[in-house]
Motif scaffolding. Structure first.
Motif, mmCIF file in Angstrom:
data_model
loop_
_atom_site.group_PDB
_atom_site.id
_atom_site.type_symbol
_atom_site.label_atom_id
_atom_site.label_comp_id
_atom_site.label_asym_id
_atom_site.label_seq_id
_atom_site.Cartn_x
_atom_site.Cartn_y
_atom_site.Cartn_z
ATOM 1 N N MET A 1 -44.262 -106.708 17.424
ATOM 2 C CA MET A 1 -43.182 -107.691 17.312
ATOM 3 C C MET A 1 -41.855 -107.064 16.891
ATOM 4 O O MET A 1 -40.823 -107.703 16.965
ATOM 5 N N MET A 2 -41.877 -105.813 16.459
ATOM 6 C CA MET A 2 -40.650 -105.137 16.062
ATOM 7 C C MET A 2 -39.947 -104.595 17.304
ATOM 8 O O MET A 2 -40.572 -104.294 18.310
ATOM 9 N N ASN A 3 -38.639 -104.465 17.194
ATOM 10 C CA ASN A 3 -37.856 -103.948 18.312
ATOM 11 C C ASN A 3 -37.898 -102.438 18.355
ATOM 12 O O ASN A 3 -38.151 -101.772 17.366
ATOM 13 N N GLY A 4 -37.627 -101.909 19.505
ATOM 14 C CA GLY A 4 -37.405 -100.482 19.637
ATOM 15 C C GLY A 4 -38.675 -99.664 19.718
ATOM 16 O O GLY A 4 -39.772 -100.155 19.976
ATOM 17 N N LYS A 5 -38.487 -98.392 19.465
ATOM 18 C CA LYS A 5 -39.574 -97.425 19.617
ATOM 19 C C LYS A 5 -40.627 -97.547 18.523
ATOM 20 O O LYS A 5 -41.721 -97.032 18.675
ATOM 21 N N ILE A 6 -40.306 -98.223 17.436
ATOM 22 C CA ILE A 6 -41.258 -98.378 16.333
ATOM 23 C C ILE A 6 -42.493 -99.145 16.797
ATOM 24 O O ILE A 6 -43.579 -98.984 16.247
ATOM 25 N N SER A 7 -42.344 -99.951 17.835
ATOM 26 C CA SER A 7 -43.487 -100.726 18.320
ATOM 27 C C SER A 7 -44.579 -99.830 18.909
ATOM 28 O O SER A 7 -45.720 -100.270 19.064
ATOM 29 N N MET A 8 -44.269 -98.576 19.194
ATOM 30 C CA MET A 8 -45.278 -97.651 19.698
ATOM 31 C C MET A 8 -46.367 -97.376 18.656
ATOM 32 O O MET A 8 -47.475 -96.995 19.012
ATOM 33 N N ILE A 9 -46.044 -97.578 17.392
ATOM 34 C CA ILE A 9 -47.077 -97.432 16.356
ATOM 35 C C ILE A 9 -48.165 -98.471 16.568
ATOM 36 O O ILE A 9 -49.342 -98.208 16.339
ATOM 37 N N GLY A 10 -47.782 -99.644 17.036
ATOM 38 C CA GLY A 10 -48.761 -100.686 17.349
ATOM 39 C C GLY A 10 -49.738 -100.235 18.422
ATOM 40 O O GLY A 10 -50.938 -100.510 18.343
ATOM 41 N N VAL A 11 -49.241 -99.525 19.419
ATOM 42 C CA VAL A 11 -50.112 -99.002 20.480
ATOM 43 C C VAL A 11 -51.097 -97.999 19.884
ATOM 44 O O VAL A 11 -52.295 -98.007 20.215
ATOM 45 N N MET A 12 -50.600 -97.145 18.994
ATOM 46 C CA MET A 12 -51.481 -96.159 18.338
ATOM 47 C C MET A 12 -52.553 -96.860 17.493
ATOM 48 O O MET A 12 -53.713 -96.444 17.484
ATOM 49 N N LEU A 13 -52.166 -97.915 16.778
ATOM 50 C CA LEU A 13 -53.137 -98.635 15.953
ATOM 51 C C LEU A 13 -54.179 -99.344 16.816
ATOM 52 O O LEU A 13 -55.360 -99.403 16.451
ATOM 53 N N ASP A 14 -53.757 -99.881 17.968
ATOM 54 C CA ASP A 14 -54.723 -100.481 18.898
ATOM 55 C C ASP A 14 -55.726 -99.442 19.378
ATOM 56 O O ASP A 14 -56.932 -99.700 19.447
ATOM 57 N N SER A 15 -55.224 -98.267 19.697
ATOM 58 C CA SER A 15 -56.090 -97.184 20.152
ATOM 59 C C SER A 15 -57.045 -96.751 19.043
ATOM 60 O O SER A 15 -58.222 -96.476 19.295
ATOM 61 N N LEU A 16 -56.545 -96.710 17.821
ATOM 62 C CA LEU A 16 -57.373 -96.353 16.674
ATOM 63 C C LEU A 16 -58.485 -97.384 16.465
ATOM 64 O O LEU A 16 -59.639 -97.027 16.214
ATOM 65 N N ALA A 17 -58.154 -98.661 16.603
ATOM 66 C CA ALA A 17 -59.157 -99.720 16.475
ATOM 67 C C ALA A 17 -60.228 -99.572 17.557
ATOM 68 O O ALA A 17 -61.423 -99.753 17.287
ATOM 69 N N ASP A 18 -59.798 -99.220 18.768
ATOM 70 C CA ASP A 18 -60.771 -98.995 19.838
ATOM 71 C C ASP A 18 -61.701 -97.827 19.520
ATOM 72 O O ASP A 18 -62.901 -97.878 19.833
ATOM 73 N N ASP A 19 -61.150 -96.776 18.911
ATOM 74 C CA ASP A 19 -61.981 -95.624 18.542
ATOM 75 C C ASP A 19 -63.021 -96.002 17.484
ATOM 76 O O ASP A 19 -64.168 -95.559 17.559
ATOM 77 N N TYR A 20 -62.630 -96.802 16.503
ATOM 78 C CA TYR A 20 -63.601 -97.258 15.500
ATOM 79 C C TYR A 20 -64.691 -98.104 16.158
ATOM 80 O O TYR A 20 -65.874 -97.973 15.853
ATOM 81 N N HIS A 21 -64.268 -98.970 17.062
ATOM 82 C CA HIS A 21 -65.240 -99.806 17.769
ATOM 83 C C HIS A 21 -66.206 -98.933 18.584
ATOM 84 O O HIS A 21 -67.415 -99.189 18.614
ATOM 85 N N GLN A 22 -65.675 -97.895 19.209
ATOM 86 C CA GLN A 22 -66.513 -97.009 20.012
ATOM 87 C C GLN A 22 -67.516 -96.250 19.148
ATOM 88 O O GLN A 22 -68.643 -96.008 19.564
ATOM 89 N N ILE A 23 -67.118 -95.897 17.929
ATOM 90 C CA ILE A 23 -68.078 -95.261 17.006
ATOM 91 C C ILE A 23 -69.239 -96.211 16.735
ATOM 92 O O ILE A 23 -70.399 -95.808 16.743
ATOM 93 N N ALA A 24 -68.923 -97.467 16.489
ATOM 94 C CA ALA A 24 -69.979 -98.447 16.226
ATOM 95 C C ALA A 24 -70.910 -98.581 17.428
ATOM 96 O O ALA A 24 -72.139 -98.636 17.266
ATOM 97 N N VAL A 25 -70.340 -98.617 18.625
ATOM 98 C CA VAL A 25 -71.158 -98.728 19.833
ATOM 99 C C VAL A 25 -72.027 -97.489 19.986
ATOM 100 O O VAL A 25 -73.228 -97.584 20.276
ATOM 101 N N ASN A 26 -71.448 -96.316 19.767
ATOM 102 C CA ASN A 26 -72.202 -95.074 19.926
ATOM 103 C C ASN A 26 -73.319 -94.949 18.889
ATOM 104 O O ASN A 26 -74.404 -94.469 19.208
ATOM 105 N N ILE A 27 -73.058 -95.362 17.668
ATOM 106 C CA ILE A 27 -74.105 -95.327 16.643
ATOM 107 C C ILE A 27 -75.226 -96.295 17.005
ATOM 108 O O ILE A 27 -76.406 -95.978 16.870
ATOM 109 N N GLY A 28 -74.851 -97.466 17.489
ATOM 110 C CA GLY A 28 -75.858 -98.448 17.901
ATOM 111 C C GLY A 28 -76.708 -97.977 19.057
ATOM 112 O O GLY A 28 -77.884 -98.341 19.169
ATOM 113 N N ASN A 29 -76.135 -97.147 19.928
ATOM 114 C CA ASN A 29 -76.857 -96.644 21.098
ATOM 115 C C ASN A 29 -77.414 -95.237 20.889
ATOM 116 O O ASN A 29 -77.893 -94.621 21.839
ATOM 117 N N ASP A 30 -77.328 -94.718 19.662
ATOM 118 C CA ASP A 30 -77.778 -93.362 19.332
ATOM 119 C C ASP A 30 -77.144 -92.309 20.244
ATOM 120 O O ASP A 30 -77.813 -91.420 20.773
#
Length: 163
Positions: free
Chosen positions: A88-117
């Motif tokens: 919701m912030m203007n400018g290039k600072i909003s790219m941090i949001g993209v990084m945080l989304d990617s980070l959340a996906d990585d955490y989710h992927q760890i959970a999936v990988n642990i669940g699937n051994d």
């Protein structure tokens, strides 16, 4: 007599306009301070979350416990909330949001990988890489803007700012 009344009316209108201008200026300043405070709070909350809850090893241990996925889901939800605030912030600072989304996906992927051994070491490395990039970046952003909410507002809304 009529000329005097016109002069008094003009003075009253000028005084009223000055009063309204000062009132509007103060309202705008309060609005900018509030937005600046929200920007500042978002940066500080992100710093805290990444520094204290960002270690993927903690989440691997948590996921191996009973109901650990609920705790991780809460962490991912917090990352997503902060991400939306950056978007919701203007400018290039909003790219941090993209990084945080990617980070959340990585955490989710760890959970999936642990669940699937499945091996999750690449996910841990990616999380650490992103975390090692974001923490100094957020510290730098915080040092540029300081503790002044109006300065945060100016830095985050001006496309020519250091931030």
């Amino acid at each position: 007599m009529k000329a005097k009344q016109i002069i008094y009316i003009n003075f009253a209108l000028i005084a009223l306009l000055i009063f309204m201008t000062i009132y509007q200026y103060n309202r705008i300043a309060d609005f900018e301070s509030q937005l600046g405070y929200n920007f500042q709070r978002t940066v500080k909350d992100t710093q805290f979350l990444l520094e204290h809850d960002g270690d993927p090893n903690i989440w691997v241990k948590t996921l191996q416990e009973k109901n650990g996925e609920f705790t991780l889901a809460s962490h991912i939800g917090e990352l997503t909330r902060l991400s939306r605030q950056y978007h919701m912030m203007n400018g290039k600072i909003s790219m941090i949001g993209v990084m945080l989304d990617s980070l959340a996906d990585d955490y989710h992927q760890i959970a999936v990988n642990i669940g699937n051994d499945v091996d999750y070491s690449n996910n841990k490395e990616e999380i650490n890489r992103k975390k090692d990039f974001l923490i100094p970046l957020l510290n730098n952003i915080d040092s540029i803007s300081g503790e002044n909410e109006r300065q945060y507002y100016k830095e985050f809304t001006d496309s020519e700012s250091k931030t």
